[in-house]
Design a protein around this motif. Sequence first.
Motif, short mmCIF file in Angstrom:
data_model
loop_
_atom_site.label_atom_id
_atom_site.label_comp_id
_atom_site.label_asym_id
_atom_site.label_seq_id
_atom_site.Cartn_x
_atom_site.Cartn_y
_atom_site.Cartn_z
N GLY A 82 -42.80 5.68 -23.90
CA GLY A 82 -43.49 4.45 -23.55
C GLY A 82 -43.18 4.12 -22.11
O GLY A 82 -42.06 4.35 -21.63
N ALA A 83 -44.16 3.65 -21.37
CA ALA A 83 -43.95 3.36 -19.95
C ALA A 83 -42.94 2.22 -19.78
O ALA A 83 -43.05 1.18 -20.41
CB ALA A 83 -45.26 2.97 -19.29
N TYR A 84 -41.92 2.45 -18.99
CA TYR A 84 -40.95 1.41 -18.70
C TYR A 84 -40.90 1.09 -17.21
O TYR A 84 -40.13 0.25 -16.78
CB TYR A 84 -39.55 1.83 -19.18
CG TYR A 84 -38.91 2.93 -18.35
CD1 TYR A 84 -37.95 2.62 -17.39
CD2 TYR A 84 -39.27 4.26 -18.52
CE1 TYR A 84 -37.37 3.61 -16.62
CE2 TYR A 84 -38.70 5.24 -17.76
CZ TYR A 84 -37.74 4.92 -16.82
OH TYR A 84 -37.17 5.91 -16.06
N ARG A 85 -41.73 1.73 -16.45
CA ARG A 85 -41.79 1.49 -15.01
C ARG A 85 -43.25 1.56 -14.58
O ARG A 85 -44.00 2.41 -15.05
CB ARG A 85 -40.94 2.52 -14.27
CG ARG A 85 -40.80 2.25 -12.79
CD ARG A 85 -39.76 3.18 -12.18
NE ARG A 85 -38.41 2.87 -12.67
CZ ARG A 85 -37.36 3.64 -12.45
NH1 ARG A 85 -37.50 4.77 -11.80
NH2 ARG A 85 -36.17 3.30 -12.90
N GLU A 86 -43.65 0.70 -13.67
CA GLU A 86 -45.04 0.62 -13.24
C GLU A 86 -45.52 1.96 -12.70
O GLU A 86 -44.86 2.60 -11.90
CB GLU A 86 -45.19 -0.46 -12.16
CG GLU A 86 -46.64 -0.72 -11.76
CD GLU A 86 -46.76 -1.86 -10.76
OE1 GLU A 86 -47.88 -2.09 -10.28
OE2 GLU A 86 -45.74 -2.50 -10.46
N GLY A 87 -46.69 2.40 -13.17
CA GLY A 87 -47.28 3.65 -12.69
C GLY A 87 -46.92 4.87 -13.51
O GLY A 87 -47.55 5.92 -13.38
N ALA A 88 -45.91 4.76 -14.38
CA ALA A 88 -45.47 5.92 -15.15
C ALA A 88 -46.53 6.38 -16.15
O ALA A 88 -46.73 7.57 -16.35
CB ALA A 88 -44.16 5.61 -15.87
N ALA A 89 -47.22 5.42 -16.77
CA ALA A 89 -48.21 5.77 -17.79
C ALA A 89 -49.36 6.56 -17.18
O ALA A 89 -49.83 7.56 -17.75
CB ALA A 89 -48.73 4.51 -18.47
N ALA A 90 -49.85 6.14 -16.01
CA ALA A 90 -50.96 6.85 -15.36
C ALA A 90 -50.56 8.26 -14.98
O ALA A 90 -51.35 9.21 -15.13
CB ALA A 90 -51.42 6.06 -14.13
#
Length: 344
Positions: free
Chosen positions: A314-322
Amino acid sequence: VAAVVGLAHEAGWRIRLQGTGSWVPTDAPADLAVTTSGLAQRIDVASADLVVTAEGGIELGVLDDRLADHGAWLPIDPPGSPHRTLGSAIATGTWGALRQGFGPLRDHLLGITAVIGDGSIVRAGGRVVKNVAGYDLSRAIAGSFGGFGIIAEAHLRLRIRPRVDRTWTVIAPRDDLFEAAATLARTSCRPLAAPAAVEADMAIVRASVPGAAELSSAAAGLLWRDLRQGAARTPLTLRAGALPEGVEGALEDIERALGEGWITAGPLHGGLRWGGDAAPAALVDLRRRLAVQEIPLTLERAAWPVRSAVGHFGAYREGAAALARDLRRAFDPGERFMVPLEGQ
């Protein structure tokens, strides 16, 4: 493997990846199951260079026995049985107690040969220590839970097999154990040394940690076996990437959310694992609360209904998911591999 995956890509078949099935359950819905059990022949040990090349379907117990014949050692002890495959350990990025002294498995990884989602064969890195200019793709494939490809072969850096193996234990309340770990961290005691230095380190342990007792070789073997296999007996396991100073707090957060479980924690270099049972909603909520502290929560293993609902990451830092989505499209453009990488 490449031919089968290429055919699946063209036909639109969904693929379930599996090794021996002793760690992640083989219950993902799919049109085709691809096992690495046939990739279990090659173990090429270069003793002089302390490097091994092994196929992804090799069982870790078999690999360790072969390395012992050469006086070599791969210092990893991921949870699960000795029947877990090398490819499984690399793909899931799981670690055990040896990580505290030698780093995670990816630190020993020199290169990978993998089959990605369209049937292409990717070779990243190689057999020598300094072989990569720019970003090493093997680092992306390692720890991707098979979402980026099937690990067919790996090159790994080895160590000389230790001549002395000593295990000390302390039974005490948790707060005392964390304090003992912090005390040891402030000393010169280290997990690996020459025999004479081991004796000196044992004196430090005796003086620094009240109640520490040495186990016999037989008892130590049973302890380490139970530590590795214990997590595999629970319905699910997860790990939290907390820094050393945050391990105790993260553990408290996890137990408040999920209750007590089978726990291994690394207060020297960070990270902890929790094994037990929990509903998907509780896991998603915990992940979001840890994300505020920039602590990633990875679902290591669970039944498919939980994996598909929560996702491994799960993304825990901005931009990681993209970034994760872009990598997935590059390695598996048709999303043929049934691996729920992204969660909530």
